[in-house]
Design a protein around this motif. Sequence first.
Motif, mmCIF file in Angstrom:
data_model
loop_
_atom_site.group_PDB
_atom_site.id
_atom_site.type_symbol
_atom_site.label_atom_id
_atom_site.label_comp_id
_atom_site.label_asym_id
_atom_site.label_seq_id
_atom_site.Cartn_x
_atom_site.Cartn_y
_atom_site.Cartn_z
ATOM 1 N N MET A 1 0.834 -1.205 0.000
ATOM 2 C CA MET A 1 0.000 0.000 0.000
ATOM 3 C C MET A 1 0.864 1.249 0.000
ATOM 4 O O MET A 1 0.576 2.228 -0.683
ATOM 5 N N ARG A 2 1.955 1.213 0.784
ATOM 6 C CA ARG A 2 2.857 2.371 0.808
ATOM 7 C C ARG A 2 3.497 2.585 -0.568
ATOM 8 O O ARG A 2 3.665 3.710 -1.024
ATOM 9 N N MET A 3 3.867 1.466 -1.175
ATOM 10 C CA MET A 3 4.462 1.593 -2.512
ATOM 11 C C MET A 3 3.452 2.155 -3.504
ATOM 12 O O MET A 3 3.771 2.970 -4.355
ATOM 13 N N MET A 4 2.222 1.698 -3.348
ATOM 14 C CA MET A 4 1.177 2.227 -4.232
ATOM 15 C C MET A 4 1.004 3.725 -4.013
ATOM 16 O O MET A 4 0.909 4.507 -4.960
ATOM 17 N N GLU A 5 0.981 4.108 -2.744
ATOM 18 C CA GLU A 5 0.833 5.529 -2.408
ATOM 19 C C GLU A 5 1.984 6.319 -3.016
ATOM 20 O O GLU A 5 1.784 7.372 -3.639
ATOM 21 N N ALA A 6 3.211 5.791 -2.865
ATOM 22 C CA ALA A 6 4.378 6.476 -3.414
ATOM 23 C C ALA A 6 4.259 6.608 -4.928
ATOM 24 O O ALA A 6 4.567 7.661 -5.507
ATOM 25 N N SER A 7 3.772 5.531 -5.564
ATOM 26 C CA SER A 7 3.654 5.591 -7.036
ATOM 27 C C SER A 7 2.652 6.652 -7.450
ATOM 28 O O SER A 7 2.807 7.308 -8.479
ATOM 29 N N LEU A 8 1.624 6.862 -6.604
ATOM 30 C CA LEU A 8 0.641 7.897 -6.936
ATOM 31 C C LEU A 8 1.266 9.279 -6.833
ATOM 32 O O LEU A 8 1.015 10.166 -7.644
ATOM 33 N N TYR A 9 2.115 9.488 -5.781
ATOM 34 C CA TYR A 9 2.821 10.770 -5.683
ATOM 35 C C TYR A 9 3.698 10.997 -6.909
ATOM 36 O O TYR A 9 3.737 12.091 -7.478
ATOM 37 N N ASP A 10 4.379 9.930 -7.325
ATOM 38 C CA ASP A 10 5.241 10.057 -8.512
ATOM 39 C C ASP A 10 4.425 10.457 -9.730
ATOM 40 O O ASP A 10 4.835 11.308 -10.517
ATOM 41 N N LYS A 11 3.274 9.825 -9.858
ATOM 42 C CA LYS A 11 2.448 10.135 -11.027
ATOM 43 C C LYS A 11 1.988 11.582 -11.004
ATOM 44 O O LYS A 11 1.899 12.232 -12.048
ATOM 45 N N ILE A 12 1.668 12.093 -9.795
ATOM 46 C CA ILE A 12 1.247 13.501 -9.704
ATOM 47 C C ILE A 12 2.346 14.388 -10.272
ATOM 48 O O ILE A 12 2.090 15.333 -11.027
ATOM 49 N N MET A 13 3.588 14.084 -9.924
ATOM 50 C CA MET A 13 4.693 14.955 -10.316
ATOM 51 C C MET A 13 5.150 14.703 -11.752
ATOM 52 O O MET A 13 5.621 15.613 -12.410
ATOM 53 N N ASP A 14 5.010 13.461 -12.228
ATOM 54 C CA ASP A 14 5.645 13.124 -13.502
ATOM 55 C C ASP A 14 4.696 13.083 -14.688
ATOM 56 O O ASP A 14 5.113 13.274 -15.813
ATOM 57 N N GLN A 15 3.423 12.789 -14.435
ATOM 58 C CA GLN A 15 2.536 12.579 -15.591
ATOM 59 C C GLN A 15 1.723 13.827 -15.908
ATOM 60 O O GLN A 15 1.399 14.610 -15.015
ATOM 61 N N GLN A 16 1.418 13.956 -17.157
ATOM 62 C CA GLN A 16 0.654 15.118 -17.598
ATOM 63 C C GLN A 16 -0.833 14.863 -17.403
ATOM 64 O O GLN A 16 -1.320 13.767 -17.631
#
Length: 1982
Positions: A1305-1320
């Motif tokens: 779940m933490r990894m999933m949460e982290a991936s969501l933060y990454d997506k906020i910053m990296d994806q358009q």
Amino acid sequence: MWIPTEHEKYGVVLASFRGTVQHGLPLEIGDTVQILEKCEGWYRGFILKNPNFKGIFPTSYIHLKNAHVKNKGQFETVIPVEDSVITEMTSTLRDWGAMWKQLYVKNEGDLFHRLWHVMNEILDLRRQVLVGHLTHDRMRDVKQHITARLDWGNEQLGLDLVPRREFSMVDPDEISVTELYRLMEHRHRKKETPAAASTHHLFVHVKSLMSANLGEELEVFFHIYDGRENRPLSERFFVKLNKSGLPKSPEKTERQCTLFVDLGSSDLRKDVYIVVHIIRIGRMGAGEKKNLCSVQYRRPFGCAVVSIADLLTADSKDDHLLKVYACNTESEWHQIHENIIKKANSRYNLSGSNTGLAVALQLLHGDIEQLRREYMVLFTRGVSITRKLGFSDVIMPGEVRNDLYITLERGEFEKGGKSVSRNVEITVYVLDIDGLILKTHVAAGSGEPGGDEYHSLVLYHNNSPRWAEQIKLPIPVDMFRGSHVRFEFRHCSTKDKGEKKLFGYSFVPLMQEDGRTLPDGTHELIIHKCEENTSLADCPRYLKLPFSKANLPSNNQTLKGTKESFWITSFLCSTKLTQNGDMLDLLKWRAHPERINDSLSKLKEIDGSEIVKFLQDTLDTLFGILDESSQRYGLKVFDSLVHIINLLQDSKFQHFKPVMDTYIESHFAGALSYRDLIKVLKWYVDRIVDAEHQDHIQQVLKASEYIFKYIIQSRRLFSLATGGQNEEEFRVCIHELFMSIRFFLSQENKSTSPVAQTQAVFLRTFPAVYGELLKIFTVREVAGFVRETLGSLPTAVHADCLEAVKLQCIAKTVESQLYTNPESRCILLPVVLRVLQAHMQEQRDLVMCARILTSMLSLIKKEENGTAEPVVSEEVELIVESLLGVLLRTILEISNRPQPAGPTMRLQFQDVTGEFVACLLALLRQMSDRHYQQLLQAFSSKDNLRDFLLQIFTVFRILIRPEMFSKDWTVMRLVTNNVIITTVLYLSDALRKNFLNDKFDYKVWDSYFYLSVIFINQPCLQLESFSPSKRKRILEKYGDMRVMMGCEIFSMWQNLGEHKLNFIPAMIGPFLEVTLVPQPDLRNVMIPIFHDMMDWEQRRSGNFKQVEAKLIDKLDSLMSEGKGDETYRELFNSIIPLFGPYPSLLKKIERETWRESGISLIATVTRLMERLLDYRDCMKLGEVDGKKIGCTVSLLNFYKTELNKEEMYIRYIHKLYDLHFKAQNYTEASYTLLLYDELLEWSERPLREFLNYPMQSEWQRKEYLHLTIVQNFDRGKCWENGIILCRELADQYESYYDYRNLSKMRMMEASLYDKIMDQQRLEPEFFRVGFYGKKFPFFLRNKEFVCRGHDYERLEAFQQRMLNEFPHAIAMQHVNQPDQTIYQADAQYLQIYAVTPIPESQDVLQRDGVPDNIKSFYKFNHIWRFRYDRPFHKGTKDKENEFKSLWVERTTLTLVQSLPGISRWFEVDKRELVEVSPLENAIEVIENKNLQLRTLITQCQSRQMQNISPLTMCLNGVIDAAVNGGLARYQEAFFAKDYVMNHPEDGEKIGRLRELMFEQAHILEYGLAVHEKFVPQDMRPLHKKLVDQFHLMKSSLGIQEFPAYVRASPVHFTNGSPRTCRNSVPNIISPDGGRGVARRSLPSYPAVNRYSSSSLSSQASNEVSNITGQSESSDEVFNMQPSPSTSSLSSNHSASPNVTSSAPSSARGSPQMAEKHKHSRENACLSPRDRPVSAIFPNPMDPAQRAAPHQIGDATLPRSDPNLSAPDKVRPTPSSWSLDSVKEGAPSFSDSFGKMLCPPVPPRPPYSAGSSAKNMRSQSPVSASRSPQKTTVPPFTPSPTECQSTSLVSNSPVLSGSYSSGISSLSRCSVSEASGTELPAGDHPAHPLPPPSTLPNSVSSSSDEPIRRENKTPPPYSVYERNNPRSRPVPMPHSLSIPPQADPPALPPKPHQLRTGSMKLDGTSDPRVPRPRPLPRKVSQL
């Protein structure tokens, strides 16, 4: 005077009559009228299609027709006396006419045209029938054609299947139901599967041969060839072509066309081919020059092959171009076709690249007579018939054929003294007994007439030629004897004038001395040498010579040793001649009596085709022998007779049975034979039991039918001859024979024993004997024989096979002529019933049982008056008594049994169900009152009666099922219903008498009511959906059966009394279904029941909640079953009158004491109905997703808010989720599923299985929902929402110590933060849509919505989409609110325009340093309010300067729910309107332009722009406009004395406008300086022009020098608000100043815009949303955002952009839209480090705060000093600093700062000496890369694990960083001073701040001032202090405790505040206006 007509009853209108006279009846040509009265040239009557409207019309307009009148008088019906086919045709065409027009409307063009042709064809045929000039056969064909066309049309239009017998419609009342079922089944089967034809024919039409090198005539031979057996299957078809390659006789089609007939199904294989050989006729060599030689030779040319399998796919007459191949060596010519088939390419090649044979080939199916009828043109034009070699699969008697086929195979010749081989040609002649040549009896093949001789091919220089040429010799039978065939061999010289020199001959006689013909096979013939001038005319001389080497006497070695030979193959196909000597011996038995025994023995070995050829002769022979010596040969003759009889059972010879029948009737003369036949037959039967081998006996019994035929015929001949002598003796013989039979049948055996098999054989043939016995014995006698014979069978039979055969025997008995006679029926019926009952009880052989029962019941008919004959009545009684119960059980059993898998089995299964049902109906229809009384009295106990009633009601329910009969079997369904209602009327009496009051039985009554309801609701009884003619027919025949059943329900309900309570609420749903039937009479009957139910329920429980709940549930489920078809919508429409204006129920309720609650129930139900109706309409196939979703949302909310029905609510949540998911609205799907998720708790309570969820605990289901929702938020790019759910789940996992899932779940949460910053993320557009007019569905009608557009969807695209969804809607072209006429219009109006969202999360958007990716989420999510600006002129418009009167009307729309949510659109809750004055508008316009300029200059300075053009264009636009009167217009409008005098209240605003204009000028000046630095060389002239124009502009504005405050800080405003510039401290920065120091500014939160009561226009939204990317360099000069209104000087203004009109433009923004969007997209793609973030100061204070200096707590940042230069202002701090938040006033702060109003400067993060980040950034402060890829600069990663601060409050939203690492962890949570959050007293950072000497503006860290916290949106994320013992490693949800000594902590870090009451994790209230909350939360039981 009007007189009733006697004979003039029916007529057809000849000409249209308008009916303009008084009482006139308007008539259309073709109408049919019924005439009632006449008077002086006038008739009075009515049109048959509208009998209610009567009138008068002239007699001259009517053509009278004969008619038959039924029940004369007032209600008479008239039936025209005409052919039933004509009547059907007329009515059908009328029905089709209306439907045909509808096809055009529905755009079904193909069917429209096909039907049009068929209708014309039928009309044409109708004329032919009416004229009556057709022959009987032709009339039959025409009728068959008509009915076929009618059936086709009915099927295409989905009309009913018409049962017919002999082309006429059948009246179902006139035949038994079983017979009707059989007719329907037969027609249905015929429709389904046309029987496969067993014979096939190939049509060949030769067109031409295309070749480049023709020039000689050609002969083309076709034949069918079997590639498997390498032999020809047919004779040859022969076509002659001329030198051009075209047929020689084009006028004679039979010479070019042929039909290869009688191909069996086995011949249509892949390896059966059409082989074509082409022979040229000309010179020996193909290329020889023309010489004097005129002799022509037949020489090989080429061969073509095509597989018959290729033609199976093409039914049409396709043209084929066959490739022609030539062989490489001539010697292989005989097998070229085999080589082509085997693809032996080396042996042949294409005879020419463009050589091809054009032929038409078509495969036809069916017998030849059928083809003659169907393809009449083919046969009339002429076609030759090409036969099979040998007989076809089925030999027909009477066929005469006598063809001898001879194939010239090969020869062996000597050179004859020549040096080269010979060129041999054979000439073939046929000669008769006298040696004369038979003319025209040598045929090369069909197609060409036969010739006198035949010349073979010539193979060049070949002494061993192989020709393989087949010729046909059709010699008449009488000429066969003595005839012979002669073959003459000639050498064809190519030199000596091409002479052909005779050198030998061969011959073969066609018949041997004993009368046998030449045997089939290959014969090696002797070549007799001769001279070239030898005359062969003297035949007898050479006929004495031997002809074949096989026949040579052994001593003739000379001829045997000769090398020369000639081989032929012969094959005879004759119906008259035989090659079999045994056959001839038998037929000539009198000549050789001694051979009789042998001949009879050999008969069995003779081929069957030989026997059937001579069938009559053979039978005469056998009976002749029997008459002459019966003692000696009786047994042998009997055996031979048995052999021949059984031979005819073979399918190949079965057509000869009629030949034998004819023989028996007409030619048989053995008057004495019967004695011998009976004696031998009895002898065999007596030996059955003891015989070891039963095979022969079984053969005898198989033949027993014909043996009896011979016995009976022989006895009749004997009686005729002797006058009936020995009659008694004969009877005794027969009786004895049957006794023997009965004895052998009575033996009990195992099924495997031979005797049992013999018994089975006899039973199979026994029924065929009945007809013969009836010729001599009486019906009763024969019935006695049969009864006793069948009765003799053992009862307990072990043999299953025997049981089946026994049943088959009974079936044949019942179908026999014997059973049709009532006398014999009485005798046989008990036997039949006994067997049937036994089988049906054991459920065995049901197919056969059904067949027997069907046949039995087909014979029972009631008489015309409805009473049955006594005999029939007794039969019915017997059948009812023994079979009714078992029949019901059987139907129940087979209906509930799972259907078998195989298609054939399934068909059989359906058949048997249907047949049993038909039998039951037939039986019930035959039952009279007496039968019912007897039946009901026969039950010994109440329980038995109860079981019977339950059983029959259940069976009736099964019969009513739609799948019981095919969709188009309306006739059958109506008969079924008629029988059911009649039976129910009889049985309801029994129900009343036996099961009421104290004997009340709920189950029987319940079953009865359910049956009644299902009966009424059947689709086949909904007369409203039928065409008028069909409705009329049904009403005339059966009446409205629904009303009859409704009355029955009512009377039964009334009888119930207090037992009614047992049926409340269970029967509410079913009765509600009945009320939905749109039949007024039925409703009148049913509504009192509803009232009664409410009344009884009120009496019982004081309310009728149960009634209400059940009603609502039923309405919903009915809707789900409705499948959205049109009829169901009609039915549902009808409930609104039932509960609304419909008088009876409301009137009844109004008289009751419980009136109010009753009426409120009706109101609720009506509202639900409206929504359900819309829902059903929207769910129709083909409806767009938007409509479906909107409708589902409306219904879902209704269930929750108004009805509070949780299960329904949850069902619709999932329906809505599915719709969203299918439409890929993943965000909306998540919000929808969240509704269900919120109903669940994190508990272990077990939940039942529901929808697609298994049985599981509440925790598990909630976990599953969470994961699904997160996944959908991820797909919908709504990651911030997903993070909150991830945290909640992580919390749960942690509390259960489920670390594996916690980690995931933490990894999933982290991936969501990454997506906020990296994806358009694409920024959606929002549109306001108004739906006006009464034609819209209820949930849209006269409401306005705001809709979130799809990705990339602009206004035009959205508008088009909406118009596609509502194709009948009219788009309104203005944006004003519509008036009442539009609201009330009977139409659909759409009003669409774009609106701008007003974000709620202001503080997030106002913070500096928040990346655009994060801000974009808050700009477009959780939006409640939207804005739309409309410019208008108030007062008179100044033509010189329109700005004076340009006002803006600003509309703010507030929604009922925020977007995005559970739908893409939500209704507008309220709208506010304000007007913006011209002056305020001007301020907004200039503010926005300044904002845009600042943005572009910043981007240019920070090198974010690859291209300087946007800045150039913007500068040019502003300067040029100003020079040409832009700003001057504002000066003129608002700075004029008149305006100032007239508007004293606007003084401050005018000052503000002046400031902004100065500010703009200063920005422009600065912009030009930046522009000069970056402008490319080729644009220098433009730059120079801009500078010149700028000076002009300054002078026009009257600006010589800028005021100090403007000059000091030209463009660097604290937070983008130009209003605060006056108070800013100057910050001298040149365009390229301060770039030497690498500095990372503290990220602060800039506001997107300033908001007051009015918000951004749509243009501003676009602009602002795209300029939040900010500079990240040391010279971050511009702050591009205006501050929020709370911190601005004049909060009543808003930063509006240029006002846009509502014109549908996709680019609602500034002129630089393309570049601007590009910029925003590029920023969104950059990594967090690369994105531009401006060094923007925190916001200045409100005027109220301005007097007090900044008060800063212990974590205060260094502030800027106005006297410091840029590089000196901020030094690296020596400690690791932690920024909590900007604080509010502490006293010590005021001492340090006094009244200075400088904005604070964020600190520069310290870098350690070795930091690569520092080194790199010091060299290049500006990000070099603009691509989405990550740069080499290491990111600022927070380092929570290294933090040493231990005393911070748990849950404090702070980022701390490690000093030693050299990388600062920057806090993302600084907010403006107004929202400061401070540390509590006593909490200090671990590392003290530097002393005051190093930071002049800093304050000591000892402030213990209490803190005031304000409720603001939290930062998007933060890291919790890991070292604090009280802190948790995960965000703490609201359920966990907070340390008591701390103030309430800040909210857990999260991306945004989620929907009110749904995704909030804490208890804080929403800062917005409080919204209505939904009903109190109820934990779901589901």
